[in-house]
Design an enzyme around this catalytic site. Sequence first.
Site, PDB file in Angstrom:
ATOM      1  CB  SER A 235      -0.903   0.016   1.238  1.00 28.81           C
ATOM      2  OG  SER A 235      -1.499   1.277   1.428  1.00 28.81           O
ATOM      3  CE  LYS A 236      -2.306   6.175  -3.183  1.00 29.49           C
ATOM      4  NZ  LYS A 236      -2.654   6.965  -4.388  1.00 29.49           N
ATOM      5  NE  ARG A 237      -4.231   3.676   2.893  1.00 32.30           N
ATOM      6  CZ  ARG A 237      -4.845   3.113   1.860  1.00 32.30           C
ATOM      7  NH1 ARG A 237      -5.050   3.807   0.755  1.00 32.30           N
ATOM      8  NH2 ARG A 237      -5.258   1.855   1.917  1.00 32.30           N
TER       9      ARG A 237
END
Length: 458
Positions: A235-237
């Site tokens: 996840s880019k988060r």
Amino acid sequence: MSSDVRVRFAPSPTGMFHVGGARSALFNWAIAQQTGGTFVLRIEDTDANRNRPEWTEGIISALAWIGINSGSSHFEGPLMQSDQDAQQRAAVAGMLAEGKAYHCDCDRQQVIARTGDPNRGYDGHCRERGLSDGLVRFRTPDEGVTVVQDEIRGRVEFPNAAMEDFAIARSDGSPLFILANVVDDIEMGITQVVRGDEHLSNTPKQQLLWETLGVAPPVWAHVPVIVNEKRQKLSKRRDKVALEDYQAEGYLADAMVNYLMLLGWAPSGDREIVPWEEMVAEFRLSDVNTSPAFFDVKKLRAINGEYIRALPLEKFIEQSDSYLDPAWDRKVFAQLAELAQTRVAVLSELHDLMDFAFLDEPVFDEQAWNKGMKEPAAELLAAAEEAYRDAPWTAEELKNRLEQVGAGFGLKLGKAQAPVRVATTGRTVGLPLFESLEVLGRERTLARIAAARARLTD
């Protein structure tokens, strides 16, 4: 050789290029090259919030970095989804006219009020109401199953009764992604769709649309999801997922391509370092694993290190240039480059490894200072300074002189060189010491040893 095989890669502009998307693109690229077919780049640009030219350029640039570019006869694009708007709207109109789709004016709260179940899909309330406006829904079959024959997962069955009448166009007539995607594929003659496993749940809906539009669906293949060390989907988060970030850190394109191809697939012979041409020859969708693929940064670093060490020295110097301080003397770097090439896993590590050679004074790592400057560091540095004052300035002689100095203190060379390394480079580890001193020169070496000794005595 050319063929009718047409694979497509259809990213949405997001401002960064996900490593999972890069893996899917490479699988498609391998198929296109292997079959003599065509890799079609289509930009899903119908979302106005994401329709930024610089983001589209970012996709093209990221693909080019991993070797997928318009310079190849196997490449076509970029094509834009928005250019197919008329064909998409015509498909919606045709399905409405044939009774295979219908208008609906229900909102979500009305559906929940009728069904009493907030988790249930649309209940088909507007199927027979004969509305002339509202969003457009596709009329799914009430019985039977939709069978998706997946090249990786085999036969996957989806009961039609479990599929709601899904929306294919907004109330203003603009097509939704699921319909636009199918129409685009048909218009562009796509024969194979290779994409992430997260899209599998949409596939039976798309297959129904293909069949409704009177065209045989493409060959489907859904590659395994990529997960982090906690086995969570990347996840880019929380994870570093942008291909551009790895490029900026100093990963080589060939190493990244090699590693991404290993996420879910393996070449023969238990090999990890494999040239692209050999991977293209061996790659088969049927050999792709169905289990999640772990994005192991340590393994990526190791592979990148091997690619760096395999570079011809001139190529290493060329590739390193953008990771060096612009003020650094490139002639000095060239003198140290061969030493550095064997000691970095990514090119961004060059700065900390080599800055001592370009600074007026070394930057001391305090932990390294405390570790390297233990007794009898001051006396040993004084003796080394004296021994180096008239020494022939070669790595071999500098090593011999310090070895003799260390023997006078009852120390082997490894212990004797620790305070000298810290004094001259600021760190306890780095490039081979004596070769580094040879490049640093007598004057700067003696000045640094004297300054370190003064700091110790103060």
